[in-house]
Write a protein that holds these residues in place. Structure first.
Motif, PDB file in Angstrom:
ATOM      1  N   ASP A  30       0.317   3.724   7.554  1.00  0.00           N
ATOM      2  CA  ASP A  30       0.423   4.419   6.272  1.00  0.00           C
ATOM      3  C   ASP A  30       0.339   3.396   5.149  1.00  0.00           C
ATOM      4  O   ASP A  30       0.624   2.217   5.350  1.00  0.00           O
ATOM      5  N   ALA A  31      -0.068   3.873   3.976  1.00  0.00           N
ATOM      6  CA  ALA A  31      -0.144   3.004   2.806  1.00  0.00           C
ATOM      7  C   ALA A  31       0.132   3.833   1.555  1.00  0.00           C
ATOM      8  O   ALA A  31      -0.323   4.968   1.448  1.00  0.00           O
ATOM      9  N   VAL A  32       0.891   3.246   0.625  1.00  0.00           N
ATOM     10  CA  VAL A  32       1.180   3.891  -0.650  1.00  0.00           C
ATOM     11  C   VAL A  32       0.878   2.873  -1.738  1.00  0.00           C
ATOM     12  O   VAL A  32       1.501   1.818  -1.812  1.00  0.00           O
ATOM     13  N   LEU A  33      -0.100   3.200  -2.576  1.00  0.00           N
ATOM     14  CA  LEU A  33      -0.518   2.302  -3.647  1.00  0.00           C
ATOM     15  C   LEU A  33      -0.015   2.839  -4.974  1.00  0.00           C
ATOM     16  O   LEU A  33      -0.181   4.019  -5.269  1.00  0.00           O
ATOM     17  N   SER A  34       0.618   1.990  -5.763  1.00  0.00           N
ATOM     18  CA  SER A  34       1.112   2.373  -7.085  1.00  0.00           C
ATOM     19  C   SER A  34       0.298   1.659  -8.151  1.00  0.00           C
ATOM     20  O   SER A  34       0.344   0.430  -8.262  1.00  0.00           O
ATOM     21  N   PHE A  35      -0.430   2.451  -8.937  1.00  0.00           N
ATOM     22  CA  PHE A  35      -1.199   1.869 -10.038  1.00  0.00           C
ATOM     23  C   PHE A  35      -0.266   1.327 -11.120  1.00  0.00           C
ATOM     24  O   PHE A  35      -0.571   0.327 -11.761  1.00  0.00           O
ATOM     25  N   MET A  36       0.883   1.966 -11.305  1.00  0.00           N
ATOM     26  CA  MET A  36       1.832   1.544 -12.344  1.00  0.00           C
ATOM     27  C   MET A  36       2.406   0.155 -12.063  1.00  0.00           C
ATOM     28  O   MET A  36       2.566  -0.642 -12.975  1.00  0.00           O
ATOM     29  N   THR A  37       2.717  -0.131 -10.800  1.00  0.00           N
ATOM     30  CA  THR A  37       3.314  -1.430 -10.462  1.00  0.00           C
ATOM     31  C   THR A  37       2.285  -2.423  -9.946  1.00  0.00           C
ATOM     32  O   THR A  37       2.607  -3.593  -9.757  1.00  0.00           O
ATOM     33  N   LEU A  38       1.053  -1.930  -9.691  1.00  0.00           N
ATOM     34  CA  LEU A  38      -0.014  -2.756  -9.109  1.00  0.00           C
ATOM     35  C   LEU A  38       0.428  -3.390  -7.789  1.00  0.00           C
ATOM     36  O   LEU A  38       0.253  -4.580  -7.542  1.00  0.00           O
ATOM     37  N   LYS A  39       1.011  -2.524  -6.935  1.00  0.00           N
ATOM     38  CA  LYS A  39       1.436  -2.957  -5.605  1.00  0.00           C
ATOM     39  C   LYS A  39       1.052  -1.895  -4.591  1.00  0.00           C
ATOM     40  O   LYS A  39       0.953  -0.713  -4.910  1.00  0.00           O
ATOM     41  N   VAL A  40       0.844  -2.342  -3.368  1.00  0.00           N
ATOM     42  CA  VAL A  40       0.594  -1.419  -2.263  1.00  0.00           C
ATOM     43  C   VAL A  40       1.568  -1.755  -1.137  1.00  0.00           C
ATOM     44  O   VAL A  40       1.741  -2.917  -0.781  1.00  0.00           O
ATOM     45  N   LYS A  41       2.247  -0.718  -0.649  1.00  0.00           N
ATOM     46  CA  LYS A  41       3.154  -0.863   0.486  1.00  0.00           C
ATOM     47  C   LYS A  41       2.413  -0.363   1.717  1.00  0.00           C
ATOM     48  O   LYS A  41       1.949   0.770   1.747  1.00  0.00           O
ATOM     49  N   VAL A  42       2.298  -1.233   2.718  1.00  0.00           N
ATOM     50  CA  VAL A  42       1.524  -0.915   3.915  1.00  0.00           C
ATOM     51  C   VAL A  42       2.446  -0.939   5.129  1.00  0.00           C
ATOM     52  O   VAL A  42       3.201  -1.889   5.324  1.00  0.00           O
ATOM     53  N   GLU A  43       2.357   0.120   5.918  1.00  0.00           N
ATOM     54  CA  GLU A  43       3.056   0.168   7.200  1.00  0.00           C
ATOM     55  C   GLU A  43       2.005  -0.008   8.284  1.00  0.00           C
ATOM     56  O   GLU A  43       1.019   0.731   8.334  1.00  0.00           O
ATOM     57  N   PHE A  44       2.212  -1.000   9.141  1.00  0.00           N
ATOM     58  CA  PHE A  44       1.243  -1.345  10.169  1.00  0.00           C
ATOM     59  C   PHE A  44       1.598  -0.681  11.495  1.00  0.00           C
ATOM     60  O   PHE A  44       2.769  -0.459  11.794  1.00  0.00           O
ATOM     61  N   GLU A  45       0.566  -0.387  12.281  1.00  0.00           N
ATOM     62  CA  GLU A  45       0.784   0.130  13.625  1.00  0.00           C
ATOM     63  C   GLU A  45       1.396  -0.979  14.480  1.00  0.00           C
ATOM     64  O   GLU A  45       1.162  -2.166  14.231  1.00  0.00           O
ATOM     65  N   GLU A  46       2.163  -0.570  15.475  1.00  0.00           N
ATOM     66  CA  GLU A  46       2.811  -1.550  16.349  1.00  0.00           C
ATOM     67  C   GLU A  46       1.767  -2.415  17.047  1.00  0.00           C
ATOM     68  O   GLU A  46       0.757  -1.924  17.548  1.00  0.00           O
ATOM     69  N   GLY A  47       1.994  -3.721  17.015  1.00  0.00           N
ATOM     70  CA  GLY A  47       1.090  -4.665  17.662  1.00  0.00           C
ATOM     71  C   GLY A  47      -0.064  -5.139  16.787  1.00  0.00           C
ATOM     72  O   GLY A  47      -0.811  -6.023  17.188  1.00  0.00           O
ATOM     73  N   ALA A  48      -0.209  -4.557  15.606  1.00  0.00           N
ATOM     74  CA  ALA A  48      -1.303  -4.961  14.710  1.00  0.00           C
ATOM     75  C   ALA A  48      -0.967  -6.283  14.031  1.00  0.00           C
ATOM     76  O   ALA A  48       0.193  -6.567  13.737  1.00  0.00           O
ATOM     77  N   ASP A  49      -1.993  -7.090  13.770  1.00  0.00           N
ATOM     78  CA  ASP A  49      -1.841  -8.351  13.049  1.00  0.00           C
ATOM     79  C   ASP A  49      -2.026  -8.054  11.558  1.00  0.00           C
ATOM     80  O   ASP A  49      -3.147  -7.782  11.128  1.00  0.00           O
ATOM     81  N   PRO A  50      -0.949  -8.088  10.756  1.00  0.00           N
ATOM     82  CA  PRO A  50      -1.048  -7.722   9.352  1.00  0.00           C
ATOM     83  C   PRO A  50      -2.108  -8.502   8.573  1.00  0.00           C
ATOM     84  O   PRO A  50      -2.821  -7.921   7.752  1.00  0.00           O
ATOM     85  N   ASP A  51      -2.230  -9.797   8.820  1.00  0.00           N
ATOM     86  CA  ASP A  51      -3.219 -10.601   8.091  1.00  0.00           C
ATOM     87  C   ASP A  51      -4.637 -10.135   8.384  1.00  0.00           C
ATOM     88  O   ASP A  51      -5.445  -9.962   7.471  1.00  0.00           O
ATOM     89  N   GLN A  52      -4.932  -9.908   9.637  1.00  0.00           N
ATOM     90  CA  GLN A  52      -6.271  -9.462  10.029  1.00  0.00           C
ATOM     91  C   GLN A  52      -6.544  -8.056   9.494  1.00  0.00           C
ATOM     92  O   GLN A  52      -7.631  -7.783   8.977  1.00  0.00           O
ATOM     93  N   VAL A  53      -5.567  -7.168   9.612  1.00  0.00           N
ATOM     94  CA  VAL A  53      -5.730  -5.798   9.135  1.00  0.00           C
ATOM     95  C   VAL A  53      -5.976  -5.788   7.620  1.00  0.00           C
ATOM     96  O   VAL A  53      -6.858  -5.074   7.136  1.00  0.00           O
ATOM     97  N   MET A  54      -5.232  -6.582   6.873  1.00  0.00           N
ATOM     98  CA  MET A  54      -5.384  -6.578   5.417  1.00  0.00           C
ATOM     99  C   MET A  54      -6.704  -7.218   4.977  1.00  0.00           C
ATOM    100  O   MET A  54      -7.267  -6.826   3.961  1.00  0.00           O
ATOM    101  N   ARG A  55      -7.212  -8.172   5.720  1.00  0.00           N
ATOM    102  CA  ARG A  55      -8.541  -8.715   5.403  1.00  0.00           C
ATOM    103  C   ARG A  55      -9.594  -7.618   5.554  1.00  0.00           C
ATOM    104  O   ARG A  55     -10.508  -7.487   4.738  1.00  0.00           O
ATOM    105  N   GLU A  56      -9.446  -6.814   6.605  1.00  0.00           N
ATOM    106  CA  GLU A  56     -10.369  -5.697   6.827  1.00  0.00           C
ATOM    107  C   GLU A  56     -10.185  -4.616   5.752  1.00  0.00           C
ATOM    108  O   GLU A  56     -11.161  -4.051   5.255  1.00  0.00           O
TER     109      GLU A  56
END
Length: 72
Positions: A30-56
């Protein structure tokens, strides 16, 4: 695992498209992006590599808005 990233995006409509692109990225639960704060909160699937997923996710977002940035 959940992580928060700073983003650079110019308009709220683009931000909504970026949120959808991030949610559609493999490894993102899941992901929730806030234009007001210019931040995105990302929930990763179990076992996923956050760095690799975010590059994609960034690649997916740049297909929609070329000057968009996710600060990894």
């Amino acid at each position: 695992m959940k992580k928060t990233y700073k983003i650079e995006v110019d308009c709220a409509a683009c931000a909504e498209k970026m949120q959808d692109a991030i949610k559609a990225t493999a490894g993102v639960k899941d992901a929730v992006l806030s234009f007001m704060t210019l931040k995105v909160k990302v929930e990763f699937e179990e076992g996923a590599d956050p760095d690799q997923v975010m590059r994609e996710a960034l690649k997916n977002c740049k297909k929609i808005e070329d000057d968009m940035e996710i600060i990894l």
